[in-house]
Design a protein around this motif. Structure first.
Motif, PDB file in Angstrom:
ATOM      1  N   LEU A   1     -43.434  -5.869  -7.531  1.00  0.00           N
ATOM      2  CA  LEU A   1     -44.814  -5.379  -7.551  1.00  0.00           C
ATOM      3  C   LEU A   1     -45.754  -6.401  -8.169  1.00  0.00           C
ATOM      4  O   LEU A   1     -46.914  -6.483  -7.805  1.00  0.00           O
ATOM      5  N   GLN A   2     -45.222  -7.163  -9.120  1.00  0.00           N
ATOM      6  CA  GLN A   2     -46.055  -8.106  -9.849  1.00  0.00           C
ATOM      7  C   GLN A   2     -45.179  -9.228 -10.382  1.00  0.00           C
ATOM      8  O   GLN A   2     -44.057  -8.984 -10.860  1.00  0.00           O
ATOM      9  N   GLY A   3     -45.654 -10.486 -10.258  1.00  0.00           N
ATOM     10  CA  GLY A   3     -44.897 -11.628 -10.734  1.00  0.00           C
ATOM     11  C   GLY A   3     -45.010 -11.798 -12.227  1.00  0.00           C
ATOM     12  O   GLY A   3     -45.642 -10.991 -12.894  1.00  0.00           O
ATOM     13  N   PRO A   4     -44.326 -12.817 -12.738  1.00  0.00           N
ATOM     14  CA  PRO A   4     -43.893 -14.044 -12.073  1.00  0.00           C
ATOM     15  C   PRO A   4     -42.636 -13.964 -11.214  1.00  0.00           C
ATOM     16  O   PRO A   4     -42.325 -14.926 -10.520  1.00  0.00           O
ATOM     17  N   ALA A   5     -41.898 -12.885 -11.268  1.00  0.00           N
ATOM     18  CA  ALA A   5     -40.710 -12.786 -10.414  1.00  0.00           C
ATOM     19  C   ALA A   5     -41.117 -12.868  -8.938  1.00  0.00           C
ATOM     20  O   ALA A   5     -42.161 -12.341  -8.551  1.00  0.00           O
ATOM     21  N   VAL A   6     -40.288 -13.520  -8.140  1.00  0.00           N
ATOM     22  CA  VAL A   6     -40.537 -13.580  -6.698  1.00  0.00           C
ATOM     23  C   VAL A   6     -39.396 -12.936  -5.914  1.00  0.00           C
ATOM     24  O   VAL A   6     -39.516 -12.740  -4.709  1.00  0.00           O
TER      25      VAL A   6
END
Length: 503
Positions: free
Chosen positions: A487-492
């Motif tokens: 839903l939201q980074g920094p994870a990709v």
């Protein structure tokens, strides 16, 4: 309803996904206000631009903002003056006010009806204990060139001990503005691709951006405008602190409009503005109750915010509620410019500290100028390569200590639920299954959804936000849906599913 007024009152976008390789002069990663403004400024300057957005444009943080367009950022000027000097405070004021005027001029030139209203901005305190900070901010903001004054009377329906008032600020409908900007961007030859998540970056010459479906875009330059940088070779994650903040909104009579944009650092922040609403009313928008993702109590905090709104504005009832998120740099000035010292091809915009509307527009102006070979006078102030040991050391140490405590402590902590059977409908918890930590959610129908509990960014253990039905990383603010989707980074990358069969 758990939705943003800005999202509800604008049409959904339907730009295509990238379905093959592409080339451009510049690739902009991220379709929020910073990315869209940068892409538009570059296109107007004659560059061939491709913008990629992991979901829908202007639908992430930008779609859930308060949308105050102001150069008065709570108590920033006294802090910048003390940390960087008087000239830096002047440049901060000049650049932020330039962004306010840029929205006004561009929306007028393109004929974008975005409910732009010119209003004064206030930072106020109710307690006399806060007056020294207010007086210091008035002096610093005035010396920086803003039309700032000290006042004790405002349009708020309650008394204040004192406030900074700055003239010629604004409020607007951010999605109306940005959707109009995107349309003009495409008309000028720019290309926008939605549902196209960038997962790889080679910053050679030329640069190559790869997507989750394996397509690539080659370009001379790349702009990372993903709120929190999804590629971080500059290690900015050590200098950014994520913060989540709640919003409630409800209709009020036009006669009750306080006539400005307001914020106080007291009471865990309270921010107030209004917007045009139906039947001649105004929509009162109140923001506050900030917390680090993964550590708040949103349900209780939403109720505190709603109670404050009802008490201060004569029983106003909540018609909308939503949440937003931003990152604050360790020295409280955004990072806008070259990603790191060794590159003149990759640029970044992040660390807006809750003031993404003016800072996002400013980022577009500054980055487009840098890429086209024109340095604006504010560039050095926002340079991500600046290092201020004295300014940043204490904040960085506290931030990294908190991250380390989560990274190590959350692994050692006993399970948050003894077993999957303890998790009720609508609930989520970390459960040890076969020796591994799983993020387990039971939906309203009673079905169980199990994921790895390790954030795919740097491996911290996520926690469940029941009020928003999401998994959140307390280290760097990544957020995931209950099916693991980012839903939201920094994870990709999504949280991997866990197979509980036989466990």
């Amino acid at each position: 309803m758990l939705t943003s007024y800005w999202m509800q009152t604008t049409p959904a976008t339907a730009y295509p996904a990238l379905d093959g390789d592409a080339e451009a002069d510049v690739v902009v990663i991220g379709g929020g206000i910073a990315g869209l403004c940068t892409a538009w400024e570059l296109t107007e300057a004659g560059r061939r631009v491709v913008l990629v957005e992991a979901d829908r444009i202007a639908a992430g943080v930008t779609g859930y903002t308060t949308a105050k367009l102001s150069a008065l950022h709570t108590l920033v000027y006294d802090q910048v003056r003390r940390s960087f000097g008087a000239e830096a405070a002047r440049l901060y004021a000049e650049s932020q006010q330039d962004a306010v005027e840029r929205v006004a001029s561009v929306s007028a030139r393109l004929g974008i009806d975005c409910d732009l209203e010119r209003v004064p901005a206030y930072t106020y305190v109710e307690s006399p204990d806060g007056l020294d900070a207010i007086h210091a901010e008035v002096r610093a903001a005035s010396e920086a060139g803003l039309a700032a004054s000290f006042v004790t009377e405002t349009g708020l329906p309650f008394p204040v001990a004192g406030a900074v008032r700055v003239e010629n600020q604004a409020q607007f409908h951010p999605r109306e503005f940005l959707l109009g900007l995107a349309s003009d961007l495409v008309r000028r030859g720019g290309r926008v691709f939605e549902r196209t998540r960038a997962t790889g970056l080679d910053d050679g010459d030329p640069c190559t951006v790869t997507t989750e479906l394996g397509h690539s875009i080659t370009a001379r330059q790349v702009v990372i405008a993903t709120h929190y940088p999804v590629f971080d070779r500059a290690l900015l994650f050590a200098r950014l602190e994520p913060r989540r903040e709640l919003v409630v909104a409800g209709p009020i009579p036009a006669s009750a409009d306080p006539g400005g944009v307001f914020i106080t650092p007291e009471q865990n922040t309270r921010s107030v503005r209004t917007a045009p609403y139906r039947d001649g009313q105004r929509l009162l928008i109140v923001t506050g109750e900030h917390f680090t993702p993964g550590s708040g109590e949103p349900a209780e905090q939403w109720e505190r915010l709603a109670s404050w709104m009802r008490e201060r504005f004569s029983g106003t009832q909540v018609a909308y509620r939503w949440a937003t998120q931003d990152n604050t740099s360790t020295d409280r000035v955004p990072f806008i410019g070259r990603f790191h010292r060794g590159t003149d091809r990759v640029f970044v915009a992040t660390g807006f500290g809750g003031w993404g509307m003016s800072s996002g527009v400013l980022a577009g102006r500054l980055l487009a100028a840098s890429i086209t070979g024109t340095e604006l006078p504010w560039a050095s102030l926002y340079d991500p390569g600046r290092i201020g040991v004295t300014r940043e050391a204490g904040t960085m140490m506290k931030l990294q200590a908190k991250v380390a405590a989560h990274f190590v402590g959350d692994r050692l902590r006993p399970s948050r639920a003894d077993s999957i059977d303890d998790i009720g409908p609508g609930e989520g918890a970390i459960v040890r299954v076969g020796g591994r930590q799983c993020a387990v959610h039971r939906d309203a129908a009673g079905d169980v959804h199990a994921l790895s509990a390790r954030c795919t960014h740097l491996g911290c253990i996520v926690t469940f936000n029941e009020a928003e039905t999401a998994w959140e990383c307390p280290c760097h603010g990544s957020r995931f849906a209950v099916d693991g989707a980012v839903l939201q980074g920094p994870a990709v990358r999504p949280l991997p599913r866990e197979d509980l069969a036989g466990s």
